[in-house]
Write a protein that holds these residues in place. Structure first.
Motif, PDB file in Angstrom:
ATOM      1  N   MET A  53       0.897  -1.248   0.038  1.00  0.00           N
ATOM      2  CA  MET A  53      -0.020  -0.205   0.018  1.00  0.00           C
ATOM      3  C   MET A  53       0.824   0.862   0.011  1.00  0.00           C
ATOM      4  SD  MET A  53      -2.848   1.207   2.753  1.00  0.00           S
ATOM      5  CE  MET A  53      -4.222   0.185   2.132  1.00  0.00           C
ATOM      6  N   SER A  54       0.701   2.017  -0.967  1.00  0.00           N
ATOM      7  CA  SER A  54       1.710   3.154  -1.062  1.00  0.00           C
ATOM      8  C   SER A  54       1.323   4.137   0.141  1.00  0.00           C
ATOM      9  CB  SER A  54       1.376   3.975  -2.504  1.00  0.00           C
ATOM     10  OG  SER A  54      -0.042   4.686  -2.590  1.00  0.00           O
ATOM     11  N   PHE A  55       2.221   5.174   0.221  1.00  0.00           N
ATOM     12  CA  PHE A  55       2.040   6.019   1.281  1.00  0.00           C
ATOM     13  C   PHE A  55       0.995   7.223   1.345  1.00  0.00           C
ATOM     14  CE2 PHE A  55       4.148   9.675   4.008  1.00  0.00           C
ATOM     15  CZ  PHE A  55       4.219   8.975   5.070  1.00  0.00           C
ATOM     16  N   ILE A  56       0.740   7.700   0.036  1.00  0.00           N
ATOM     17  CA  ILE A  56      -0.287   8.722  -0.566  1.00  0.00           C
ATOM     18  C   ILE A  56      -1.677   7.856  -0.292  1.00  0.00           C
ATOM     19  CG2 ILE A  56      -1.102  10.097  -2.307  1.00  0.00           C
ATOM     20  CD1 ILE A  56       1.286  11.003  -1.013  1.00  0.00           C
ATOM     21  N   LYS A  57      -1.769   6.527  -0.962  1.00  0.00           N
ATOM     22  CA  LYS A  57      -3.036   5.919  -0.644  1.00  0.00           C
ATOM     23  C   LYS A  57      -3.425   5.786   0.751  1.00  0.00           C
ATOM     24  CE  LYS A  57      -5.276   1.593  -2.354  1.00  0.00           C
ATOM     25  NZ  LYS A  57      -6.333   1.709  -1.391  1.00  0.00           N
ATOM     26  N   THR A  58      -2.311   5.593   1.780  1.00  0.00           N
ATOM     27  CA  THR A  58      -2.816   5.224   3.060  1.00  0.00           C
ATOM     28  C   THR A  58      -3.210   6.758   3.767  1.00  0.00           C
ATOM     29  OG1 THR A  58      -0.863   3.854   3.106  1.00  0.00           O
ATOM     30  CG2 THR A  58      -1.809   4.815   5.357  1.00  0.00           C
ATOM     31  N   PHE A  59      -2.809   7.957   3.188  1.00  0.00           N
ATOM     32  CA  PHE A  59      -3.233   9.090   3.644  1.00  0.00           C
ATOM     33  C   PHE A  59      -4.881   9.224   3.289  1.00  0.00           C
ATOM     34  CE2 PHE A  59       1.117  10.524   4.466  1.00  0.00           C
ATOM     35  CZ  PHE A  59       0.921  10.940   5.699  1.00  0.00           C
ATOM     36  N   LYS A  60      -5.259   8.848   1.981  1.00  0.00           N
ATOM     37  CA  LYS A  60      -6.543   9.126   1.300  1.00  0.00           C
ATOM     38  C   LYS A  60      -7.308   8.098   1.911  1.00  0.00           C
ATOM     39  CE  LYS A  60      -4.877  10.662  -3.245  1.00  0.00           C
ATOM     40  NZ  LYS A  60      -4.883  10.529  -4.578  1.00  0.00           N
ATOM     41  N   ASP A  61      -6.840   7.025   2.346  1.00  0.00           N
ATOM     42  CA  ASP A  61      -7.871   5.837   3.038  1.00  0.00           C
ATOM     43  C   ASP A  61      -7.889   6.495   4.185  1.00  0.00           C
ATOM     44  OD1 ASP A  61      -7.806   4.411   0.723  1.00  0.00           O
ATOM     45  OD2 ASP A  61      -6.522   3.044   1.495  1.00  0.00           O
ATOM     46  N   GLY A  62      -6.939   7.120   4.887  1.00  0.00           N
ATOM     47  CA  GLY A  62      -7.203   7.558   6.416  1.00  0.00           C
ATOM     48  C   GLY A  62      -8.251   8.580   6.379  1.00  0.00           C
ATOM     49  N   ILE A  63      -8.223   9.602   5.520  1.00  0.00           N
ATOM     50  CA  ILE A  63      -9.319  10.640   5.565  1.00  0.00           C
ATOM     51  C   ILE A  63     -10.563  10.216   5.346  1.00  0.00           C
ATOM     52  CG2 ILE A  63      -9.824  12.881   4.242  1.00  0.00           C
ATOM     53  CD1 ILE A  63      -6.896  13.392   3.576  1.00  0.00           C
ATOM     54  N   LYS A  64     -10.721   9.135   4.010  1.00  0.00           N
ATOM     55  CA  LYS A  64     -12.048   8.644   4.069  1.00  0.00           C
ATOM     56  C   LYS A  64     -12.651   7.800   5.108  1.00  0.00           C
ATOM     57  CE  LYS A  64     -14.248   5.730   0.489  1.00  0.00           C
ATOM     58  NZ  LYS A  64     -13.999   4.371  -0.447  1.00  0.00           N
ATOM     59  N   TYR A  65     -11.584   7.323   5.700  1.00  0.00           N
ATOM     60  CA  TYR A  65     -12.118   6.275   6.890  1.00  0.00           C
ATOM     61  C   TYR A  65     -12.647   7.395   8.106  1.00  0.00           C
ATOM     62  CZ  TYR A  65     -11.642   2.734  10.741  1.00  0.00           C
ATOM     63  OH  TYR A  65     -11.779   2.016  11.893  1.00  0.00           O
TER      64      TYR A  65
END
Length: 150
Positions: A1-13
């Motif tokens: 899982m990429s770093f940017i995708k982790t941030f985006k998933d975190g915001i969505k979650y």
């Protein structure tokens, strides 16, 4: 899982996670979400305070030029400001990592039961993001009564 995708998933979650006292007593997401919202309002004034404090302590109000003032205290202030700017990113990253955690047995049973009540097909290997989406749908459809079995 990429770093940017982790941030985006975190915001969505973080946006999806329902705020309820019952969930807050079981999961830490509610408390972290509260701190993240509080930080959004408290960090900008605190950063401005650090910059003004740097100016005053460097002699900025005693007739010393502004650029000379910043040269003496600038590295410490810059480190403090960068640290404060990174704090919300750490929260989003935590939410992103938490969104991909697999459910334990009790959570998975509750998730499957709630999916049956909502008349939707449960996933074979659900993660916390799926759990949050399902709980939010259940709260919208049935109210807080569904959390009593959790």
């Amino acid at each position: 899982m990429s770093f940017i995708k982790t941030f985006k998933d975190g915001i969505k979650y973080m946006e999806i996670w329902p705020e309820d006292p019952i969930l807050g007593s079981i999961f830490t997401e509610g408390r972290v979400k509260y701190i993240m919202r509080l930080g959004k309002y408290l960090l900008p004034p605190f950063i401005m305070f650090l910059i003004v404090w740097n100016f005053i302590m460097g002699g900025g109000l005693k007739g010393v030029e502004f650029f000379y003032t910043l040269k003496s205290n600038w590295p410490v202030t810059l480190c403090c400001v960068l640290f404060l700017l990174v704090l919300p990113l750490q929260g989003y990253y935590w939410f992103g990592k938490r969104a991909s955690v697999k459910l334990n047995k009790k959570q998975k049973l509750y998730y499957e039961d709630l999916c049956k009540k909502l008349q939707k097909e449960p996933l074979l290997d659900p993660v916390m993001m799926d759990f949050a989406v399902t709980v939010k749908e259940g709260l919208d459809k049935f109210g807080r009564d569904i959390l009593k079995t959790l």
